[in-house]
Design a protein around this motif. Structure first.
Motif, PDB file in Angstrom:
ATOM      1  N   SER A  85       0.846  -1.188   0.000  1.00 41.73           N
ATOM      2  CA  SER A  85       0.000   0.000   0.000  1.00 41.73           C
ATOM      3  C   SER A  85       0.882   1.238   0.000  1.00 41.73           C
ATOM      4  CB  SER A  85      -0.908   0.007   1.231  1.00 41.73           C
ATOM      5  OG  SER A  85      -1.805  -1.080   1.193  1.00 41.73           O
ATOM      6  N   ALA A  86       0.486   2.256  -0.748  1.00 42.23           N
ATOM      7  CA  ALA A  86       1.272   3.483  -0.814  1.00 42.23           C
ATOM      8  C   ALA A  86       1.344   4.144   0.550  1.00 42.23           C
ATOM      9  CB  ALA A  86       0.649   4.436  -1.841  1.00 42.23           C
ATOM     10  N   GLY A  87       2.502   4.747   0.859  1.00 40.14           N
ATOM     11  CA  GLY A  87       2.654   5.443   2.130  1.00 40.14           C
ATOM     12  C   GLY A  87       4.058   5.317   2.687  1.00 40.14           C
ATOM     13  N   GLN A  88       4.227   5.806   3.922  1.00 48.49           N
ATOM     14  CA  GLN A  88       5.521   5.847   4.583  1.00 48.49           C
ATOM     15  C   GLN A  88       5.759   4.559   5.372  1.00 48.49           C
ATOM     16  OE1 GLN A  88       7.636   8.431   4.310  1.00 48.49           O
ATOM     17  NE2 GLN A  88       9.231   7.647   5.670  1.00 48.49           N
ATOM     18  N   TYR A  89       6.957   3.998   5.229  1.00 53.56           N
ATOM     19  CA  TYR A  89       7.347   2.791   5.958  1.00 53.56           C
ATOM     20  C   TYR A  89       8.696   3.023   6.623  1.00 53.56           C
ATOM     21  CZ  TYR A  89       3.690   0.231   3.465  1.00 53.56           C
ATOM     22  OH  TYR A  89       2.484  -0.202   2.979  1.00 53.56           O
ATOM     23  N   ASN A  90       8.793   2.701   7.893  1.00 50.14           N
ATOM     24  CA  ASN A  90      10.046   2.814   8.611  1.00 50.14           C
ATOM     25  C   ASN A  90      10.435   1.512   9.303  1.00 50.14           C
ATOM     26  OD1 ASN A  90      10.213   5.589   8.001  1.00 50.14           O
ATOM     27  ND2 ASN A  90       8.807   6.037   9.667  1.00 50.14           N
ATOM     28  N   GLN A  91       9.689   0.454   9.116  1.00 47.12           N
ATOM     29  CA  GLN A  91      10.015  -0.826   9.740  1.00 47.12           C
ATOM     30  C   GLN A  91       9.904  -1.974   8.751  1.00 47.12           C
ATOM     31  OE1 GLN A  91       7.437  -0.974  13.263  1.00 47.12           O
ATOM     32  NE2 GLN A  91       9.276  -1.328  14.445  1.00 47.12           N
ATOM     33  N   LEU A  92      10.973  -2.741   8.691  1.00 47.91           N
ATOM     34  CA  LEU A  92      10.975  -4.027   8.015  1.00 47.91           C
ATOM     35  C   LEU A  92      11.605  -5.025   8.980  1.00 47.91           C
ATOM     36  CD1 LEU A  92      12.326  -3.104   4.455  1.00 47.91           C
ATOM     37  CD2 LEU A  92       9.954  -3.551   5.088  1.00 47.91           C
ATOM     38  N   ARG A  93      11.426  -6.277   8.709  1.00 47.01           N
ATOM     39  CA  ARG A  93      12.033  -7.285   9.562  1.00 47.01           C
ATOM     40  C   ARG A  93      12.464  -8.470   8.703  1.00 47.01           C
ATOM     41  NH1 ARG A  93       8.766  -8.313  14.876  1.00 47.01           N
ATOM     42  NH2 ARG A  93       7.327  -9.487  13.540  1.00 47.01           N
ATOM     43  N   PHE A  94      13.712  -8.897   8.903  1.00 45.55           N
ATOM     44  CA  PHE A  94      14.225 -10.094   8.253  1.00 45.55           C
ATOM     45  C   PHE A  94      14.304 -11.197   9.300  1.00 45.55           C
ATOM     46  CE2 PHE A  94      17.213  -7.816   4.989  1.00 45.55           C
ATOM     47  CZ  PHE A  94      16.115  -7.166   4.455  1.00 45.55           C
ATOM     48  N   THR A  95      14.008 -12.425   8.925  1.00 47.25           N
ATOM     49  CA  THR A  95      14.262 -13.561   9.808  1.00 47.25           C
ATOM     50  C   THR A  95      15.429 -14.346   9.234  1.00 47.25           C
ATOM     51  OG1 THR A  95      12.642 -14.933   8.646  1.00 47.25           O
ATOM     52  CG2 THR A  95      11.875 -13.709  10.571  1.00 47.25           C
ATOM     53  N   LEU A  96      16.410 -14.646  10.093  1.00 42.21           N
ATOM     54  CA  LEU A  96      17.616 -15.347   9.675  1.00 42.21           C
ATOM     55  C   LEU A  96      17.649 -16.750  10.262  1.00 42.21           C
ATOM     56  CD1 LEU A  96      20.391 -12.611  10.132  1.00 42.21           C
ATOM     57  CD2 LEU A  96      18.906 -13.029   8.179  1.00 42.21           C
ATOM     58  N   ASP A  97      18.121 -17.682   9.481  1.00 40.70           N
ATOM     59  CA  ASP A  97      18.309 -19.055   9.947  1.00 40.70           C
ATOM     60  C   ASP A  97      19.681 -19.138  10.609  1.00 40.70           C
ATOM     61  OD1 ASP A  97      18.421 -21.754  10.369  1.00 40.70           O
ATOM     62  OD2 ASP A  97      18.670 -22.304   8.264  1.00 40.70           O
ATOM     63  N   ALA A  98      19.726 -18.878  11.925  1.00 43.12           N
ATOM     64  CA  ALA A  98      21.002 -18.832  12.646  1.00 43.12           C
ATOM     65  C   ALA A  98      20.904 -19.620  13.945  1.00 43.12           C
ATOM     66  CB  ALA A  98      21.382 -17.387  12.950  1.00 43.12           C
ATOM     67  N   PRO A  99      21.949 -20.390  14.310  1.00 44.93           N
ATOM     68  CA  PRO A  99      21.934 -21.124  15.573  1.00 44.93           C
ATOM     69  C   PRO A  99      22.062 -20.181  16.763  1.00 44.93           C
ATOM     70  CG  PRO A  99      24.081 -21.311  14.522  1.00 44.93           C
ATOM     71  CD  PRO A  99      23.188 -20.598  13.548  1.00 44.93           C
ATOM     72  N   VAL A 100      21.553 -20.632  17.915  1.00 43.93           N
ATOM     73  CA  VAL A 100      21.569 -19.819  19.132  1.00 43.93           C
ATOM     74  C   VAL A 100      22.778 -20.196  19.984  1.00 43.93           C
ATOM     75  CG1 VAL A 100      20.336 -19.238  21.257  1.00 43.93           C
ATOM     76  CG2 VAL A 100      19.083 -19.535  19.116  1.00 43.93           C
ATOM     77  N   ARG A 101      23.464 -19.195  20.457  1.00 44.26           N
ATOM     78  CA  ARG A 101      24.630 -19.400  21.318  1.00 44.26           C
ATOM     79  C   ARG A 101      24.232 -20.198  22.569  1.00 44.26           C
ATOM     80  NH1 ARG A 101      28.133 -14.197  23.355  1.00 44.26           N
ATOM     81  NH2 ARG A 101      29.947 -15.287  24.228  1.00 44.26           N
ATOM     82  N   GLY A 102      25.002 -21.236  22.869  1.00 43.15           N
ATOM     83  CA  GLY A 102      24.748 -22.023  24.067  1.00 43.15           C
ATOM     84  C   GLY A 102      23.826 -23.203  23.858  1.00 43.15           C
ATOM     85  N   GLU A 103      23.330 -23.399  22.631  1.00 40.72           N
ATOM     86  CA  GLU A 103      22.412 -24.509  22.372  1.00 40.72           C
ATOM     87  C   GLU A 103      23.041 -25.592  21.492  1.00 40.72           C
ATOM     88  OE1 GLU A 103      18.600 -23.252  21.037  1.00 40.72           O
ATOM     89  OE2 GLU A 103      18.186 -22.064  22.834  1.00 40.72           O
ATOM     90  N   GLY A 104      24.361 -25.714  21.569  1.00 41.32           N
ATOM     91  CA  GLY A 104      25.038 -26.774  20.847  1.00 41.32           C
ATOM     92  C   GLY A 104      25.480 -26.365  19.461  1.00 41.32           C
ATOM     93  N   THR A 105      26.289 -27.231  18.857  1.00 34.98           N
ATOM     94  CA  THR A 105      26.823 -26.976  17.516  1.00 34.98           C
ATOM     95  C   THR A 105      25.909 -27.580  16.461  1.00 34.98           C
ATOM     96  OG1 THR A 105      29.090 -27.025  18.368  1.00 34.98           O
ATOM     97  CG2 THR A 105      28.796 -27.268  15.989  1.00 34.98           C
ATOM     98  N   PRO A 106      25.379 -26.760  15.566  1.00 28.89           N
ATOM     99  CA  PRO A 106      24.463 -27.281  14.542  1.00 28.89           C
ATOM    100  C   PRO A 106      25.216 -28.054  13.477  1.00 28.89           C
ATOM    101  CG  PRO A 106      24.885 -24.972  14.145  1.00 28.89           C
ATOM    102  CD  PRO A 106      25.585 -25.308  15.438  1.00 28.89           C
ATOM    103  N   SER A 107      24.564 -29.058  12.882  1.00 25.47           N
ATOM    104  CA  SER A 107      25.202 -29.843  11.831  1.00 25.47           C
ATOM    105  C   SER A 107      25.155 -29.135  10.484  1.00 25.47           C
ATOM    106  CB  SER A 107      24.519 -31.218  11.716  1.00 25.47           C
ATOM    107  OG  SER A 107      23.137 -31.049  11.423  1.00 25.47           O
TER     108      SER A 107
END
Length: 287
Positions: A85-107
Motif C-alpha cells: 500500500s502506498a505510504g511511509q514505511y520505517n520498519q521491516l524485519r528479516f528472519t535469519l536461519d542462525a543457531p543460538v549461542r549455548g544450544e550446541g553446535t548445529p550440523s
C-alpha cells in the motif's frame, strides 16, 4: 533457530486502495579478517510493519542464502519487488536461519563463515530472544510507482569472535539507503606500502571520528565501530565507497599487516557527497 532483526520505527499508509512497489536489494562492506573467504547468511523471510501495529509477511519471498563477501564494491543482489500500500514505511524485519549461542553446535547452520582451506564455523546469535536489531532509514512507497532501496549488511561490524569460547557471534549491523539519494566516493591511493601491508579506507560522517575508534576493541566488539562503510584498497590502488547518504564525510586511512591492525596512516576531512553523484578523492600516503 531463527534470529529476527528490525528496521527502525513506524508505518503510515495513504490508502489501502493505492498500491506501489518496493524494490529491495542487498549489499555489503568488506570484512577485516583476510582468512575469511565467505560470510553466509540465510534470510528465511521478510516482513513489514502495518498501520495497525501488526506485522505482515511478504508472502512471495522465498528463503535465500547469500555470501555477503560477493556483494562488496557496490555489487548488489535483488531480494525482490514487493507490492505494498502506498505510504511511509520505517520498519521491516528479516528472519535469519542462525543457531543460538549455548544450544550446541548445529550440523547444518544457515549462517556461517568459510575460511581459506574450506573450513567452516557457525555464526551464532546471542539468544533466541534477541530481536529489534535496528537499521536507520525510512522509505515512502509512491502510489502507482516504485521506490528502490538497498540494505547494506555490514559484515565487518556484524561478525565478532567471543574471547573465551572462540565462537563467532552474529550481531547484524544494517543500514537502509534510498538508491535515488545515494552517492559514492571513489579514488586511487598512491604510495602503497611495499611490505605486504593492506590499506583500508573507512568513511565517517563529518566530525564523528575520534582517535579512540582505532583502539583495541573490547570483547565481542569491532575497531572503527562508527564507520558508515569501508573498502579495502586494491592491488592497483583503487577504492570504492558505495551507497552513501548525501552528506559530508571524513575518511580514515588505516594500515594492517597479516590481518592485524597497525596504524591510522592519515585522515582526510570534508569530502562532500551528492545524490546520484560520484565524488573523486585520491589519497597520497607517506611514512
Amino acid at each position: 533457530m531463527v534470529l529476527i532483526f528490525a528496521f527502525i520505527s513506524g508505518c503510515e499508509e495513504e490508502s489501502s486502495n493505492q498500491k506501489g512497489v518496493l524494490n529491495l536489494s542487498l549489499t555489503d562492506a568488506p570484512i577485516d579478517q583476510p582468512s575469511v573467504t565467505g560470510v553466509y547468511v540465510t534470510i528465511q523471510g521478510l516482513e513489514y510493519h502495518k498501520q495497525d501495529n501488526s506485522w505482515a509477511t511478504f508472502e512471495e519471498y522465498e528463503s535465500q542464502k547469500f555470501n555477503l563477501l560477493e556483494l562488496t564494491d557496490g555489487v548488489t543482489t535483488l531480494l525482490g519487488n514487493f507490492e505494498l500500500s502506498a505510504g511511509q514505511y520505517n520498519q521491516l524485519r528479516f528472519t535469519l536461519d542462525a543457531p543460538v549461542r549455548g544450544e550446541g553446535t548445529p550440523s547444518n547452520p544457515g549462517c556461517y563463515l568459510e575460511f581459506e582451506g574450506g573450513e567452516k564455523a557457525p555464526l551464532y546469535i546471542p539468544s533466541a530472544e534477541n530481536a529489534g536489531f535496528k537499521l536507520t532509514g525510512a522509505f515512502k512507497v509512491p502510489s502507482n510507482g516504485t521506490v528502490e532501496m538497498t540494505a547494506d549488511f555490514d559484515a565487518r561490524k556484524s561478525v565478532v569472535k567471543a574471547a573465551t569460547s572462540g565462537m563467532y557471534i552474529l550481531k547484524p549491523a544494517v543500514r537502509l539507503i534510498a538508491n535515488n539519494e545515494a552517492g559514492q566516493i571513489t579514488g586511487s591511493v598512491s604510495g602503497l606500502p611495499t611490505d605486504g601491508s593492506k590499506i583500508t579506507i573507512y568513511a565517517y560522517e563529518d566530525g564523528t571520528y575520534s582517535s579512540s575508534e582505532a583502539d583495541d576493541p573490547e570483547a565481542e566488539a569491532t575497531r572503527f565501530p562508527n564507520a558508515v562503510t569501508n573498502d579495502k584498497v586494491g592491488k592497483e590502488g583503487g577504492y570504492h565507497l558505495s551507497y552513501l547518504a548525501p552528506v559530508t564525510y571524513d575518511l580514515v586511512v588505516a594500515r594492517s599487516l597479516d590481518g592485524t591492525f597497525r596504524e591510522v596512516v592519515t585522515t582526510i576531512e570534508d569530502v562532500a557527497v551528492e545524490s546520484k553523484q560520484t565524488t573523486s578523492q585520491d589519497v597520497e600516503l607517506s611514512y
